[in-house]
Write an enzyme that holds these catalytic residues in place. Structure first.
Site, mmCIF file in Angstrom:
data_model
loop_
_atom_site.group_PDB
_atom_site.id
_atom_site.type_symbol
_atom_site.label_atom_id
_atom_site.label_comp_id
_atom_site.label_asym_id
_atom_site.label_seq_id
_atom_site.Cartn_x
_atom_site.Cartn_y
_atom_site.Cartn_z
ATOM 1 N N TYR A 1 0.798 -1.227 0.000
ATOM 2 C CA TYR A 1 0.000 0.000 0.000
ATOM 3 C C TYR A 1 0.831 1.279 0.000
ATOM 4 C CZ TYR A 1 0.763 -1.410 4.840
ATOM 5 O OH TYR A 1 1.325 -1.882 6.001
ATOM 6 N N VAL B 1 1.111 3.594 -3.272
ATOM 7 C CA VAL B 1 -0.099 4.268 -3.752
ATOM 8 C C VAL B 1 -0.777 5.124 -2.680
ATOM 9 C CG1 VAL B 1 -0.549 2.625 -5.591
ATOM 10 C CG2 VAL B 1 -1.497 2.202 -3.312
ATOM 11 N N HIS B 2 -0.322 5.037 -1.424
ATOM 12 C CA HIS B 2 -0.960 5.778 -0.329
ATOM 13 C C HIS B 2 0.108 6.492 0.486
ATOM 14 C CE1 HIS B 2 -3.362 6.460 3.374
ATOM 15 N NE2 HIS B 2 -4.377 6.431 2.541
ATOM 16 N N PHE B 3 0.618 7.537 0.123
ATOM 17 C CA PHE B 3 0.435 8.375 -1.054
ATOM 18 C C PHE B 3 1.798 8.548 -1.703
ATOM 19 C CE2 PHE B 3 -3.066 9.618 1.744
ATOM 20 C CZ PHE B 3 -4.138 9.553 0.878
ATOM 21 N N ASN C 1 2.073 6.586 3.814
ATOM 22 C CA ASN C 1 1.659 6.276 5.176
ATOM 23 C C ASN C 1 0.663 5.132 5.133
ATOM 24 O OD1 ASN C 1 -1.246 7.473 5.504
ATOM 25 N ND2 ASN C 1 -0.062 9.094 4.500
#
Length: 156
Positions: A48, A51-53, A58
């Site tokens: 994750y 893509v976050h962010f 985070n």
């Protein structure tokens, strides 16, 4: 009951989630029906973070909550007769205090407040660098047990 720990392989006997959705790496101490404490190591390799962010990675809040719910699950599924049983969420009230970043360790402490008729009420707190990052009040169930206490539907 006596406290014990679960390594990443032993944990799989009590927690039905698997990669990429297993949000616990190790359980340092579990007292069945009482509490569980462990952690998730967060590396930039987590699926994750890219893509976050992008540029400011985070851990998504939903996954922080999932990690806390999974730790509460371990406190229940380690009770005699519950090993390997599936749990479902009934209710969560969560507070996010700070970002959880790659390179940190999310330490999770879960406590069972009550366990009756297949429903567990509990709390969990996630820490990074000794500070509270997130906390939740939760209700989870083992549907297989809860169904025994629900009213029976009339047969036609």
């Amino acid at each position: 009951m006596e406290a014990f720990s679960l390594n990443c392989v032993e944990l799989l006997e009590y927690q039905p989630n698997r990669y990429p959705f297993l949000m616990i790496d190790h359980v340092e101490e579990v007292i069945p029906g009482v509490s569980a404490r462990g952690y998730k190591n967060l590396t930039m390799n987590e699926w994750y973070f890219p893509v976050h962010f992008p540029g400011a990675p985070n851990m998504p809040g939903a996954l922080q909550l999932e990690a806390m719910a999974q730790m509460l699950t371990v406190a229940i599924t380690t009770l005699p007769g519950n090993k390997g049983k599936v749990t479902h969420a009934l209710q969560h009230l969560v507070r996010f205090r700070k970002e959880v970043l790659p390179g940190q360790q999310l330490v999770i402490e879960a406590k069972v407040l009550s366990w009756k008729r297949g429903i567990a009420k509990g709390t969990a707190t996630g820490y990074t660098n000794g500070e509270i990052a997130c906390e939740a009040e939760m209700m989870i169930t083992i549907p297989e047990i809860l169904e025994q206490f629900l009213p029976k539907k009339p047969q036609n």
